[in-house]
Scaffold this active site. Structure first.
Site, short mmCIF file in Angstrom:
data_model
loop_
_atom_site.label_atom_id
_atom_site.label_comp_id
_atom_site.label_asym_id
_atom_site.label_seq_id
_atom_site.Cartn_x
_atom_site.Cartn_y
_atom_site.Cartn_z
N LYS A 26 6.10 -3.67 13.22
CA LYS A 26 5.07 -2.73 12.78
C LYS A 26 4.24 -2.32 14.00
CE LYS A 26 5.69 -3.58 8.32
NZ LYS A 26 4.59 -4.21 7.66
N ALA A 84 0.84 -1.21 0.00
CA ALA A 84 0.00 0.00 0.00
C ALA A 84 0.87 1.26 0.00
CB ALA A 84 -0.90 -0.01 1.23
N GLN A 139 -3.24 9.55 13.36
CA GLN A 139 -3.01 8.95 12.05
C GLN A 139 -3.76 7.61 11.99
OE1 GLN A 139 -0.74 9.33 14.47
NE2 GLN A 139 0.97 7.91 14.34
N THR A 140 -4.34 7.32 10.84
CA THR A 140 -5.18 6.12 10.73
C THR A 140 -4.55 5.07 9.82
OG1 THR A 140 -6.36 7.18 8.90
CG2 THR A 140 -7.37 7.33 11.10
N ASN A 177 -0.49 -3.52 5.73
CA ASN A 177 -0.22 -3.80 7.16
C ASN A 177 -0.73 -5.16 7.63
OD1 ASN A 177 0.87 -1.14 7.67
ND2 ASN A 177 -1.24 -0.41 7.55
N TYR A 188 10.90 3.01 -0.23
CA TYR A 188 10.34 1.66 -0.17
C TYR A 188 9.15 1.54 -1.13
CZ TYR A 188 7.57 -2.20 1.86
OH TYR A 188 6.82 -3.34 2.04
N LYS A 224 8.74 -0.63 -4.76
CA LYS A 224 7.60 -1.55 -4.97
C LYS A 224 6.90 -1.21 -6.29
CE LYS A 224 7.42 -4.24 -1.28
NZ LYS A 224 7.78 -5.66 -1.46
P1 NAD Z 1 9.89 -9.89 6.38
O1 NAD Z 1 10.96 -8.88 6.48
O2 NAD Z 1 9.51 -10.63 7.60
O3 NAD Z 1 10.25 -10.97 5.25
C1 NAD Z 1 11.05 -10.67 4.15
C2 NAD Z 1 12.13 -11.74 4.09
O4 NAD Z 1 12.97 -11.48 2.96
C3 NAD Z 1 13.04 -11.74 5.32
O5 NAD Z 1 13.01 -13.00 5.97
C4 NAD Z 1 14.42 -11.45 4.75
O6 NAD Z 1 15.47 -12.16 5.39
C5 NAD Z 1 14.25 -11.90 3.32
N1 NAD Z 1 15.28 -11.29 2.48
C6 NAD Z 1 15.66 -9.99 2.49
N2 NAD Z 1 16.68 -9.81 1.63
C7 NAD Z 1 16.94 -11.03 1.07
C8 NAD Z 1 17.87 -11.49 0.14
N3 NAD Z 1 18.78 -10.66 -0.40
N4 NAD Z 1 17.87 -12.80 -0.21
C9 NAD Z 1 16.99 -13.66 0.36
N5 NAD Z 1 16.05 -13.27 1.25
C10 NAD Z 1 16.05 -11.97 1.61
O7 NAD Z 1 8.63 -9.15 5.74
P2 NAD Z 1 7.12 -9.64 5.61
O8 NAD Z 1 6.33 -8.81 6.54
O9 NAD Z 1 7.03 -11.11 5.70
O10 NAD Z 1 6.79 -9.15 4.14
C11 NAD Z 1 6.82 -10.03 3.02
C12 NAD Z 1 6.62 -9.22 1.75
O11 NAD Z 1 5.38 -8.51 1.81
C13 NAD Z 1 7.70 -8.16 1.52
O12 NAD Z 1 7.96 -8.07 0.14
C14 NAD Z 1 7.06 -6.90 1.99
O13 NAD Z 1 7.61 -5.75 1.38
C15 NAD Z 1 5.61 -7.12 1.61
N6 NAD Z 1 4.67 -6.34 2.42
C16 NAD Z 1 4.50 -6.66 3.72
C17 NAD Z 1 3.62 -5.91 4.50
C18 NAD Z 1 3.38 -6.22 5.95
O14 NAD Z 1 2.55 -5.57 6.57
N7 NAD Z 1 4.08 -7.18 6.56
C19 NAD Z 1 2.94 -4.82 3.93
C20 NAD Z 1 3.15 -4.52 2.60
C21 NAD Z 1 4.01 -5.30 1.84
#
Ligand code: NAD
Length: 325
Positions: free
Chosen positions: A192, A119, A218-219, A178, A149, A153
């Site tokens: 988070k 988002a 903030q929401t 989120n 970031y 994306k």
């Molecule tokens: P996270 O950080 O827990 O998981 C991401 C994983 O990617 C980590 O375990 C990290 O070690 C791995 N990683 C990073 N660099 C790497 C590399 N070079 N090689 C191999 N692995 C690598 O995050 P998450 O919350 O599980 O999010 C997963 C995906 O969803 C991400 O792409 C994130 O941007 C997206 N996302 C998450 C949220 C959320 O609320 N959690 C919101 C929007 C988008």
């Protein structure tokens, strides 16, 4: 037996996704820089590897997979992505992961790949009013994300769609809003808001005080992990490429979320709002399109998910010896 590759399987969402796929009888390979921190992975094969390296990406897709999920990213909460200090790492690391993974999939003729966008790609100018944020999928352009970031994306979304157009890859692009739940970061600087609030409340003695970044007005909306995984699987297995919001429509102000956590914990605490990174003023998921395209949208209440999350974080706080005496 069906098979799946989960990139980022050592992370919060990837680990839960592996568990769900194993529950469905898949053979699963996970790849990550690290194993999951808070539970044993259920993956049949777990490659420790750096996906910024194209050779590691090639090895990860050295066989046929029915489904590929690309969740790996350099990622964190507001304290990581909105402070500015990590922008170069975030853009460079996540950019390379996506560039290399999508090309490895193309070379292996792997067709179906899910990509987790965010988002955070939505323009800041549509999220200035905390009561009326706009996040319809087609409002992404003209683009003006408030963080690098978000820009990475958006670039990577376009990368996957270009591979769809030019090479016929069946990409699936979803924008997470989120995601929260047990087994996620809660005290490593990448946590988070829901996890951070649970930790602060669990660590505070009854009658004490907790600090919250910003004025607390903030929401945001927060999507519980199980619903996120359900949405990802329905979407990936469908026939539409997205982009689609994957989020909850139950918007709440951060101070109100803190009050909800206090209520769950049975504690009365004072909120002290302090300056800190907070991101856009307001954000909520717009679920009109997911409902129209998938005939499904998340419906679980925030409170239900927060109860499960608080219970897990309270346990972590106790085990770490951080609970109030
Ligand atoms: P996270 O950080 O827990 O998981 C991401 C994983 O990617 C980590 O375990 C990290 O070690 C791995 N990683 C990073 N660099 C790497 C590399 N070079 N090689 C191999 N692995 C690598 O995050 P998450 O919350 O599980 O999010 C997963 C995906 O969803 C991400 O792409 C994130 O941007 C997206 N996302 C998450 C949220 C959320 O609320 N959690 C919101 C929007 C988008």
């Amino acid at each position: 037996m069906k098979s799946a590759l989960v990139c980022g399987a050592g992370g919060f969402i990837g680990n839960h996704l592996v568990t769900r796929l194993k529950g469905e009888g898949f053979w699963v390979r996970g790849v990550d820089l690290k194993f999951p921190e808070y539970s044993e992975t259920e993956a049949d094969d777990f490659m420790i590897g750096d996906l910024r390296d194209p050779h590691v990406c090639d090895r990860a897709v050295d066989r046929r997979f029915d489904e590929i999920y690309q969740l790996a990213a350099d990622m964190g909460g507001a304290g990581y992505v909105f402070v500015g200090d990590n922008d170069a790492d975030i853009m460079h690391n996540s950019g390379l992961i996506n560039l290399n993974m999508v090309e490895a999939c193309r070379k292996r003729n792997a067709k179906r790949i899910f990509y987790s966008s965010s988002a955070c790609i939505y323009p800041e100018f549509n999220q200035l009013d905390p009561d009326n944020p706009k996040t319809a999928e087609d409002s992404a352009y003209p683009a003006q994300p408030d963080s690098d970031y978000g820009w990475e994306k958006l670039f990577s979304e376009r990368l996957y769609f270009a591979f769809h157009r030019n090479f016929g890859m069946e990409v699936r692009v979803s924008r997470f809003h989120n995601i929260f739940g047990p087994l996620g970061s809660w005290n490593d600087g990448r946590e988070k808001a829901p996890a951070a609030l649970c930790r602060k409340v669990a660590m505070a003695p009854d009658g004490g005080e907790i600090e919250i970044w910003g004025d607390g007005k903030q929401t945001r909306s927060f999507l519980y992990m199980d619903e996120c995984i359900e949405g990802v699987l329905r979407f990936t297995r469908g026939d539409w490429i997205g982009p689609v919001n994957m989020g909850s429509e139950e918007m709440i102000a951060i101070n109100d979320l803190a009050s909800m956590v206090m209520d769950i914990a049975g504690k009365k605490l004072t909120i002290k709002n302090i300056p800190g990174p907070e991101g856009v003023r307001g954000r909520n998921s717009d679920n009109a399109l997911i409902e129209q395209k998938l005939g499904w949208k998340p419906t679980q209440s925030l409170r239900e998910g927060m109860e499960k999350t608080y219970a897990w974080i309270e346990e972590q706080v106790k085990e770490a010896g951080l609970a109030p005496k």
